[in-house]
Design an enzyme around this catalytic site. Sequence first.
Site, mmCIF file in Angstrom:
data_model
loop_
_atom_site.group_PDB
_atom_site.id
_atom_site.type_symbol
_atom_site.label_atom_id
_atom_site.label_comp_id
_atom_site.label_asym_id
_atom_site.label_seq_id
_atom_site.Cartn_x
_atom_site.Cartn_y
_atom_site.Cartn_z
ATOM 1 N N TYR A 144 0.813 -1.208 0.000
ATOM 2 C CA TYR A 144 0.000 0.000 0.000
ATOM 3 C C TYR A 144 0.853 1.268 0.000
ATOM 4 C CZ TYR A 144 -4.611 -2.089 0.805
ATOM 5 O OH TYR A 144 -5.792 -2.757 0.673
ATOM 6 N N LYS A 195 3.711 -15.495 2.778
ATOM 7 C CA LYS A 195 3.970 -16.207 1.517
ATOM 8 C C LYS A 195 5.486 -16.414 1.455
ATOM 9 C CE LYS A 195 2.542 -17.885 -2.463
ATOM 10 N NZ LYS A 195 1.676 -19.088 -2.548
ATOM 11 N N ASP A 228 -2.354 -18.443 0.613
ATOM 12 C CA ASP A 228 -3.334 -19.142 -0.232
ATOM 13 C C ASP A 228 -4.029 -20.247 0.554
ATOM 14 O OD1 ASP A 228 -0.839 -20.375 -0.166
ATOM 15 O OD2 ASP A 228 -0.907 -21.087 -2.233
ATOM 16 N N ASP A 252 -6.020 -7.302 4.014
ATOM 17 C CA ASP A 252 -7.158 -6.671 3.337
ATOM 18 C C ASP A 252 -8.051 -7.755 2.733
ATOM 19 O OD1 ASP A 252 -8.764 -4.635 2.157
ATOM 20 O OD2 ASP A 252 -7.747 -5.007 0.254
ATOM 21 N N ASP A 256 -11.833 -9.420 4.361
ATOM 22 C CA ASP A 256 -13.111 -9.421 3.640
ATOM 23 C C ASP A 256 -13.687 -10.835 3.569
ATOM 24 O OD1 ASP A 256 -13.188 -6.686 3.126
ATOM 25 O OD2 ASP A 256 -13.836 -6.989 1.052
HETATM 26 C C1 IPM Z 1 -10.311 -1.736 4.085
HETATM 27 C C2 IPM Z 1 -10.623 -1.137 2.751
HETATM 28 C C3 IPM Z 1 -9.512 -0.156 2.385
HETATM 29 C C4 IPM Z 1 -8.220 -0.937 2.297
HETATM 30 C C5 IPM Z 1 -9.775 0.633 1.102
HETATM 31 C C6 IPM Z 1 -11.100 1.359 1.169
HETATM 32 C C7 IPM Z 1 -8.657 1.578 0.787
HETATM 33 O O1 IPM Z 1 -10.773 -2.122 1.793
HETATM 34 O O2 IPM Z 1 -10.236 -1.000 5.084
HETATM 35 O O3 IPM Z 1 -10.148 -2.956 4.155
HETATM 36 O O4 IPM Z 1 -7.917 -1.512 1.257
HETATM 37 O O5 IPM Z 1 -7.498 -0.968 3.280
HETATM 38 MG MG MG Z 2 -10.662 -4.084 2.547
#
Ligand code: IPM
Ligand code: MG
Length: 367
Positions: A144, A195, A228, A252, A256
Amino acid sequence: MAPLKFAVLAGDYIGPEVMAEALRVLEHAASQEGLTLEHTAADVGGAGIDKHGKALPDATVALCERSDAILFGSVGGPKWEKLPPKDQPERAALLPLRKHFTLFANIRPGLLYRELADASPIKSDRIPDGIDIVCIRELTGGLYFGKPKETTTLPDGDIQAVDTMVYRKSEIERITATAIAAARSRRRKLCSVDKANVLETSVLWRKTVIDYVARHAPELELTHMYVDNAAMQLVRNPNQFDVFVTENMFGDILSDEMAVICGSLGMLSSASLGAGKNSRGLPFGLYEPAGGTAPDIAGKGLANPCAQVLSSALMLRYSFGLEKTAARIEAAVKRAVTGGVRTADIAFGGKSVGTKAMADAIIAQLG
Ligand code: IPM
Ligand code: MG
């Protein structure tokens, strides 16, 4: 106790709707314990762009600097999608905030009450007790933020883009310390995800985690998993994890995945803790729900406020040291939801209530 001083950055779409309800719950819990809140609102994200021409206005940063914590809503949405990517609310507000305050430790609880097991895409018989795990994501390093980060036209006319994945040992050590603290407060199991069969940063990551845990927390059960495989194991049997710790980009993605197996995004909170201490000597932090701005239901009073309420509980715990109040709010959310008061996202087609009524039910449970 001095007033609890925090910045309120509600953001866009459902952000302000769920924030208003979370503040109502907080006010109630605080007044029951003789605590006073001193919160100040500021624009961020699309709201910042519309009113100040900037997703992260200077006045907003200044307010955060004067505060002991940031309660964040969510930013972004279709209204600003035509802007260049680097000016969009997510990249132009959230990432600079994380960097400015060195919010390197992102703690995301993956919690699914057993009563809501049907909300998970995982078959209920695989998660009879729901899900209870924690993702610790490094938040200010890796792909990032690494430099170079640029797009260039090469001499042969081709176009090339580069992002750089970079980690220092000290960055890995401090996130490991956060993960150790989380594992100690739970089932004492820590899984480090990397990884290391391919990436140099992961080789350093694994070596550093092993050394650091051996020196500082030898009592923990430490395991390692390639990312993975971790993605696969999370959907096969999430509760094999207790706490897992990983670098920014892997975190990240995995967080999710964790969010979707926990049913509704409307229930998931998060804390991003800084290297710096606030005026109370506790970690400065940013607290936000995991769900996003949900433009499709914005303005209808339907959004689930639980994630915002639970995020404010995390704020009380980490930035104000109010463990008891935090736990009381968490228990009230759990009782309200498992007692049957549910917004549409967790009602499985049954009877559902709106944002305000959900908050009322939590307040009623607080007594
Ligand atoms: C998160 C989001 C952010 C990230 C985006 C909105 C930049 O997906 O907080 O997980 O990738 O960190
Ligand atoms: Mg995210």
